[in-house]
Every structure is written in structure tokens, then in C-alpha cells.
Design a protein around this motif. Structure first.
Motif, PDB file in Angstrom:
ATOM      1  N   UNK A   1       0.885  -1.093  -0.135  1.00 24.67           N
ATOM      2  CA  UNK A   1      -0.012   0.005  -0.164  1.00 24.67           C
ATOM      3  C   UNK A   1       0.816   1.274   0.158  1.00 24.67           C
ATOM      4  N   UNK A   2       1.844   1.239   0.706  1.00 25.83           N
ATOM      5  CA  UNK A   2       2.787   2.298   1.100  1.00 25.83           C
ATOM      6  C   UNK A   2       3.562   2.543  -0.470  1.00 25.83           C
ATOM      7  N   UNK A   3       4.076   1.601  -0.874  1.00 27.73           N
ATOM      8  CA  UNK A   3       4.622   1.447  -2.222  1.00 27.73           C
ATOM      9  C   UNK A   3       3.675   1.820  -3.360  1.00 27.73           C
ATOM     10  N   UNK A   4       2.361   1.527  -3.231  1.00 23.92           N
ATOM     11  CA  UNK A   4       1.658   1.985  -4.294  1.00 23.92           C
ATOM     12  C   UNK A   4       1.350   3.601  -4.296  1.00 23.92           C
ATOM     13  N   UNK A   5       1.268   3.863  -2.897  1.00 24.53           N
ATOM     14  CA  UNK A   5       1.055   5.345  -2.657  1.00 24.53           C
ATOM     15  C   UNK A   5       2.274   6.326  -3.210  1.00 24.53           C
ATOM     16  N   UNK A   6       3.382   5.949  -2.731  1.00 22.84           N
ATOM     17  CA  UNK A   6       4.410   6.679  -3.479  1.00 22.84           C
ATOM     18  C   UNK A   6       4.761   6.552  -4.751  1.00 22.84           C
ATOM     19  N   UNK A   7       4.609   5.483  -5.475  1.00 22.21           N
ATOM     20  CA  UNK A   7       4.944   5.144  -6.775  1.00 22.21           C
ATOM     21  C   UNK A   7       3.976   5.824  -7.511  1.00 22.21           C
ATOM     22  N   UNK A   8       2.836   5.662  -7.235  1.00 20.25           N
ATOM     23  CA  UNK A   8       1.723   6.371  -8.137  1.00 20.25           C
ATOM     24  C   UNK A   8       1.890   7.907  -8.089  1.00 20.25           C
TER      25      UNK A   8
END
Length: 315
Positions: free
Chosen positions: A292-299
Motif C-alpha cells: 500500500x505504501x509502495x503504491x502510494x509513493x509510486x503512483x
């Protein structure tokens, strides 16, 4: 798949931008493992000299019909004029209709705009020409703050060296990171300048070139899965927190937290491209901890989810 590339030569073509296209797509690098590319230099009247912007001449050997049939059509910078040859504009439109990808370098975007190919589409231009470009092509969505814009089958780049970034980006997109890195290594340039890379629009952040913080930056990369406080980083740099924070922004253009987040996104992007690891493991290895944290920063940085990015760019 990129199997053929054609570069358009018109009167007043700029030698550097023409050379960039030739260097990336025209050199035979099969000995280095780069797939062969059928490269063509095309003009309206093959065999006749075309004036280069610095006062010499270039003779294109191939006709516009060979341009139309290429997978990639590159339009290097040239003199900005009120109109371009109708046959050239028609050939560019035909190339797009046949499924070619078009790439412009610097003022080559004016040729694409004159052909009506940028209406309603995101694009970029040299900052010096951006206002004129927008006035001349009001339907184009010009972003003058970026190095290049990838809008699928049309890629536009800003001035001069940004053409290198755009060309290598296209190689990376079509042939993979390994091939782009090999070409960049031979050219002695970075395969991709670091920054808040987005899927369609790219803009770099300043790189740190000062020796004073280099050991700290390398240590942050080596311990990318760990969180670091400003106090901890300042102590490692033997500075006060206030001095360290001020020096970090001055030398990198951003804060320690944002710099580390960017490096984590870059690391995750590489893993998405070059490995078959699951998103959960990539999140852990990149230092985000959870998908979830990866998705947030990546997007936020790239503009698409990790899954969508892998679908588009995985080798």
C-alpha cells in the motif's frame, strides 16, 4: 518492437540533434548485444544536398516513402519557419496512420505541430520557444517544464540534450533497460537521469555533485530499507541538524525525506522492470514496507500503479 527507424532531413536541420538520433538508432551495436535497427536518412528529394543550420550540406539517400514505412520516425531540430514542405507533412501523417511512433527533438516539434499531429495532445518544446509554440498550435497541451513527453505514439523533447533523454527513453520502452543502458554506456551518458519519473511526462531533479554529502548519500542508498532521521544523518555528516538540512537542499534540490523516497521509487521501478518478484517483496526491498505504501509513493511519483507500470515496461 523497434526494427526500423528513419530520421527526417529538411532544410536547416541542426547537426547536433540529427547526430543524437543517428548515434542512438543508427550505429551498429550488435556486438554489444543491441538488436539491429534498419536505419534510414530520408528527405523529400533523395540524392540532393540539404542545407544544415551551420552552413554545410547533408545528402539524404532515402525517399519519404521509406520514412512512412519505418517503425520510428525521428524529426530532429531545424529552422523554425512559417510552413514546412507539404510532402513532408503528408509523409508524417501517413507514418502515424500506418502505426509508426514519431519522436521530435527540440524545434522538430514545430514540424509535427504543422502537420496537425499535436492537436489535443500533451507535448513539450524548448523553454525559449514554448510561448511561440503554444501560440502557433493552440490545441496542443504544451508543458515547458519537462525534458520530454511520452504520449504513446508521439514523443516530443525539449532542447538539445533532452533529445538524448527522449531517445534513450524510447529505447528503454521498446527494447528494455539493458539495451538502453548499453547504448548509454557507449555514449558515456546516463541511461536515464534521475527524477520524479512519470509514465508520460518526465522532469529531473538536481543531482548532488558535491563531495561533502556523497558518503551520506551512498550510505542512505546502502541502507535504503531503513528510515533515517535528520539528526542521524547530520551526525554522520558531522554537521548540526540545521546546517545539514540547509546543505542537503542546496546540493540535491530537495529534502532528505523526499530524496530517499525518490530513490526508493527508482529502486522499485528497476525491480518492476527487471525482476519477477511480487509487489510485496519489491515493497520490502525498496524500503516502503507494505504494498500500500509502495503504491502510494509510486503512483504519486510515476503517475501509474506499480502493476500498471510493470505491464508497460517490464522486460
Amino acid at each position: 518492437m523497434l526494427r526500423s527507424a528513419a530520421v527526417l532531413v529538411v532544410d536547416g536541420v541542426s547537426p547536433f540533434e540529427f547526430g543524437v538520433v543517428c548515434e542512438v538508432f543508427g550505429k551498429d551495436r550488435t556486438d554489444d548485444g543491441v538488436p539491429p535497427i534498419d536505419f534510414r536518412v530520408c528527405g523529400e528529394r533523395p540524392g540532393e544536398p540539404v542545407r544544415i543550420s551551420v552552413g554545410v550540406h547533408l545528402v539524404p539517400e532515402r525517399p519519404l516513402s521509406d520514412l512512412v514505412s519505418a517503425d520510428l520516425v525521428a524529426v530532429p531540430a531545424c529552422d523554425i519557419r512559417d510552413e514546412y514542405p507539404p510532402a513532408v507533412l503528408a509523409a508524417l501523417r501517413d507514418a502515424v496512420s500506418r502505426g509508426a511512433t514519431l519522436l521530435s527533438v527540440c524545434s522538430g516539434g514545430f514540424v509535427l505541430g504543422d502537420a496537425g499531429l499535436l492537436d489535443g495532445r500533451p507535448c513539450t518544446a524548448h523553454w525559449r520557444d514554448a510561448e511561440e509554440f503554444q501560440q502557433r498550435f493552440p490545441a496542443a497541451k504544451v508543458d515547458a517544464d519537462v525534458l520530454y513527453v511520452d504520449d504513446g505514439n508521439i514523443i516530443t523533447s525539449a532542447g538539445t540534450a533532452a533529445g538524448i533523454d527522449a531517445c534513450l527513453h524510447l529505447v528503454r520502452r521498446e527494447l528494455g533497460s539493458r539495451v538502453a543502458a548499453q547504448i548509454a554506456r557507449r555514449m558515456v551518458v546516463a541511461p536515464q537521469r534521475e527524477g520524479g519519473q512519470r509514465q508520460f511526462v518526465d522532469m529531473p531533479v538536481p543531482e548532488c555533485t558535491a563531495d561533502s554529502l556523497q558518503p551520506v548519500l551512498l550510505w542512505m542508498l546502502e541502507t535504503i530499507t531503513e528510515d533515517h532521521t535528520v539528526a542521524e544523518l547530520a551526525a554522520r555528516a558531522t554537521m548540526s541538524e540545521r546546517t545539514f538540512a540547509r546543505r542537503f537542499v542546496a546540493e540535491t534540490g530537495t529534502t532528505p525525506h523526499r530524496w530517499l523516497s525518490t530513490q526508493r521509487v527508482l529502486h522499485a521501478r528497476t525491480l518492476l522492470e527487471q525482476s519477477s518478484l511480487g509487489v510485496e517483496e519489491i515493497a520490502r526491498l525498496a524500503g516502503f514496507g507494505t504494498p500500500a505504501l509502495l503504491r502510494h509513493h509510486f503512483q504519486r511519483a510515476v503517475g501509474v500503479t506499480p502493476t500498471d507500470y510493470r505491464r508497460s515496461f517490464s522486460a
